[in-house]
Design an enzyme around this catalytic site. Structure first.
Site, PDB file in Angstrom:
ATOM      1  NE  ARG A 127      -4.201  -1.543  -0.021  1.00 35.63           N
ATOM      2  CZ  ARG A 127      -4.278  -2.627  -0.767  1.00 35.63           C
ATOM      3  NH1 ARG A 127      -3.229  -2.954  -1.527  1.00 35.63           N
ATOM      4  NH2 ARG A 127      -5.363  -3.374  -0.775  1.00 35.63           N
ATOM      5  CD  GLU A 187      -3.358   2.872  -5.445  1.00 39.22           C
ATOM      6  OE1 GLU A 187      -2.582   2.071  -5.983  1.00 39.22           O
ATOM      7  OE2 GLU A 187      -4.038   2.586  -4.439  1.00 39.22           O
ATOM      8  CG  HIS A 241      -3.808  -1.045  -6.999  1.00 39.74           C
ATOM      9  ND1 HIS A 241      -3.984  -0.303  -5.855  1.00 39.74           N
ATOM     10  CD2 HIS A 241      -3.928  -2.338  -6.612  1.00 39.74           C
ATOM     11  CE1 HIS A 241      -4.209  -1.112  -4.824  1.00 39.74           C
ATOM     12  NE2 HIS A 241      -4.171  -2.351  -5.260  1.00 39.74           N
TER      13      HIS A 241
END
Length: 335
Positions: free
Chosen positions: A246, A274, A293
C-alpha cells in the site's frame, strides 16, 4: 436442492461472472443452494428480510455490504462467510466472530499474482533495467557483447519487509534463484525464519544492506511511512524499492526527493495518494517504473479466487475444515 445450504451472493454484481465463470458456478451450485442471478449489494432492499432469515452461507466479494449486529440479528441461521476476495475487514464485524460464524477468504489466491509481479520486478531490477533502458533510449545504440559489470542477479541481496501471505509466496518464488534473502518482520521468530530459508534482520539493517527492498507489510497505523526519509537515505546507491503493498507505507515526498537525485530506483504498483496527482514527478522520472495497481488479481486471475471459494464450499458440504479460514486473532496485524 432442498438439502443444500441456502446461500446468497453479496458483492458488487459486476464481479460475480468474473469470479465464478460457468464451470465454477456449476460446481458451486452442486453443493450450495444459490441463485446465480441474485447478487445483493445491500441488506435493506425488498425481500432482504426473507433472504436473510433463511441464509446459511454468504458468498461475498468486493463491494460486499457490512455484516454488523443488526444484519446478523436478521440472519440467525448464518454459519459461514466465503469471501471471494482478499481482506474481510471491510465487511466482517467483530459480531461475526462472537457468534461463531466461520469466515474464509481468497486472500491466498490474490497473493499469487502479486508475488509473481514482485518476482518479475526483482529479476528485472537486478539486470539494471532503469539505467540501461534510459541509456539505450538516449544513445539508440549499444556495443554488442559488452559486459555490464554493475548488473546481475547472482548473489544479490533481496530484502523483504513482512512475511505476509504475499511475502511468504515471494520467498517461495525466490528459492530457485541465487539470491540472499533478508526478512524484517517483528512477528517472525529466528526458528521460523530458518524454516523459511531467510535471514531475519531488523528493518534498519535490511534497508542498508539489500540491493532490492520489497514491501509486503500490511497498511496499519503503525506502518504508515515505514519507509521514511531516514530509511531511504540509508539505502545504498542503486537500491531498487518495490512496493506492491500500500502506498501509505512509503513517504511519497521523501521517495520523490531521493529519486530526483538518481541515487535510487523504484517499481511502484501502489502510491499515496492513488493515483498520484497529474503533475507528480513519479510519472516522469526515468528511474521509476509505475503501474496502475495491477499486481493483484486481474482478468482471468479472478477465477482463481472464485476457485478457492468453490473448493471451500465443497469442504463445507463434506464437513471438512476450511482450508483458508480467517483467524480473527491475527486480523489486527494484517491488511
Amino acid at each position: 436442492m432442498a438439502d443444500l445450504p441456502k446461500t446468497l451472493f453479496a458483492m458488487d454484481p459486476v464481479f460475480t461472472p468474473q469470479l465464478f465463470p460457468e464451470p465454477l458456478m456449476r460446481r458451486l451450485g452442486a453443493v450450495l443452494d444459490i441463485d446465480p442471478g441474485t447478487v445483493v449489494e445491500r441488506f435493506d432492499g425488498p425481500g432482504s428480510d426473507e433472504a436473510l432469515a433463511n441464509v446459511e452461507v454468504i458468498v461475498s466479494g468486493w463491494g460486499a455490504p457490512a455484516l454488523d449486529a443488526a444484519v446478523l440479528d436478521r440472519a440467525p441461521r448464518l454459519r459461514a462467510v466465503l469471501h471471494a476476495a482478499g481482506s474481510v475487514k471491510g465487511h466482517v464485524s467483530a459480531e461475526v466472530w462472537a457468534r461463531g460464524i466461520e469466515v474464509t477468504s481468497a486472500a491466498g489466491a490474490n497473493a499469487l499474482p502479486v508475488a509473481e509481479y514482485t518476482l518479475g520486478a526483482i529479476l528485472m531490477a537486478g539486470k539494471g533495467i532503469f539505467n540501461l533502458r534510459e541509456r539505450f533510449r538516449s544513445e539508440r545504440s549499444f556495443e554488442l557483447g559488452y559486459i555490464h559489470p554493475e548488473v546481475g542477479n547472482f548473489g544479490v541481496r533481496v530484502g523483504l519487509i513482512g512475511a505476509s501471505a504475499i511475502g511468504r509466496r515471494v520467498i517461495e518464488l525466490l528459492r530457485p534463484f541465487d539470491f540472499e534473502v533478508l526478512l524484517a518482520d517483528p512477528y517472525v521468530s529466528e526458528h521460523e525464519a530458518a524454516e523459511l530459508g531467510v535471514e531475519l534482520v531488523d528493518l534498519d539493517h535490511l534497508v542498508s544492506q539489500a540491493a532490492v527492498v520489497s514491501v509486503h507489510a500490511p497498511d496499519l497505523p503503525e506502518t504508515r511511512h515505514l519507509i521514511n526519509a531516514e530509511r531511504l537515505a540509508a539505502m545504498k546507491d542503486g537500491t531498487v524499492l518495490v512496493n506492491t503493498s500500500r502506498g501509505r507505507l512509503v513517504d511519497t515526498d521523501a521517495l520523490v526527493a531521493e529519486l530526483r537525485t538518481g541515487r535510487l530506483a523504484a517499481v511502484l504498483d501502489v502510491t499515496h495518494p492513488e493515483p498520484p496527482p497529474h503533475d507528480s514527478a513519479l510519472f516522469d522520472l526515468p528511474n521509476v517504473f509505475m503501474t496502475p495497481h495491477v499486481a493483484g488479481s486481474q482478468g482471468n486471475e479472478l477465477a482463481r479466487m472464485g476457485l478457492f471459494m468453490v473448493e471451500e464450499a465443497e469442504r463445507l458440504a463434506a464437513g471438512l475444515p476450511l482450508a483458508h479460514r480467517v483467524d480473527p486473532e491475527l486480523l489486527g496485524r494484517r491488511a
